[in-house]
Design an enzyme around this catalytic site. Structure first.
Site, PDB file in Angstrom:
ATOM      1  N   GLU A  27     -15.468  15.901 -10.544  1.00 32.63           N
ATOM      2  CA  GLU A  27     -15.617  16.300  -9.148  1.00 32.63           C
ATOM      3  C   GLU A  27     -16.260  15.208  -8.309  1.00 32.63           C
ATOM      4  O   GLU A  27     -15.920  15.059  -7.141  1.00 32.63           O
ATOM      5  CB  GLU A  27     -16.468  17.575  -9.033  1.00 32.63           C
ATOM      6  CG  GLU A  27     -15.846  18.811  -9.637  1.00 32.63           C
ATOM      7  CD  GLU A  27     -14.685  19.375  -8.838  1.00 32.63           C
ATOM      8  OE1 GLU A  27     -14.429  18.913  -7.698  1.00 32.63           O
ATOM      9  OE2 GLU A  27     -14.019  20.283  -9.355  1.00 32.63           O
ATOM     10  N   ASP A  36     -10.609  18.350   0.426  1.00 37.45           N
ATOM     11  CA  ASP A  36     -10.084  17.966  -0.892  1.00 37.45           C
ATOM     12  C   ASP A  36      -8.591  17.656  -0.756  1.00 37.45           C
ATOM     13  O   ASP A  36      -8.027  17.755   0.347  1.00 37.45           O
ATOM     14  CB  ASP A  36     -10.404  19.054  -1.928  1.00 37.45           C
ATOM     15  CG  ASP A  36      -9.520  20.275  -1.841  1.00 37.45           C
ATOM     16  OD1 ASP A  36      -8.638  20.349  -0.948  1.00 37.45           O
ATOM     17  OD2 ASP A  36      -9.697  21.185  -2.667  1.00 37.45           O
TER      18      ASP A  36
END
Length: 155
Positions: A27, A36
């Site tokens: 991540e 994202d």
């Protein structure tokens, strides 16, 4: 530090430590919210719940969010699996659940196979979860390969 080294260090803290190593490796950490790859506002180590663009967090806040979300993912794994799993497999499944959500994990063929006793088949299912927004993402391919390797330890 390599991912293997991070996971080995995390092993001292059990499934939570190993899962944390996987999650933080894949991540990354951002103290400022960003979109994202599929356009979802994200903060810290992949946190999406309640996040809006422009939001910021401190490292301490990110640590707390990570611990809470990872704990929830591990609890979901433990709640939905019918048989005790080794910490390596629990860690792999917690990382997966952290990424896709407890609902997706609970409805997955992966869980159905695991609960039926087909551990190898369940671990192999991880390799199918590499798409986001309808496209294969290289980062998910790498993450699922690492999760699968950890899931298959001892097979």
């Amino acid at each position: 530090m390599s991912l293997r080294t991070k996971i080995a260090a995390g092993a001292l803290a059990g499934a939570m430590g190993m899962a944390g190593a996987l999650v933080t490796w894949f991540e990354g950490r951002s103290l400022v919210a960003y979109l994202d790859p599929v356009g979802i506002p994200t903060l810290c180590d992949g946190i999406t719940a309640g996040v809006s663009l422009g939001q910021t967090a401190t490292d301490a806040e990110c640590d707390a969010l990570l611990a809470g979300e990872l704990g929830a993912a591990l609890a979901a794994v433990d709640r939905h699996t019918l048989h005790p799993q080794p910490d390596t497999r629990r860690a792999a499944l917690a990382s997966f659940t952290y990424n896709v959500g407890a609902g997706a994990f609970a409805r997955s063929t992966l869980l159905r196979l695991l609960n039926a006793g087909d551990v190898a088949g369940a671990c192999a299912e991880l390799s199918r979860w590499v798409f986001a927004g309808g496209r294969e993402l290289a980062g998910l391919v790498r993450r699922r390969a690492a999760e699968r390797e950890l899931c298959e330890v001892g097979l």
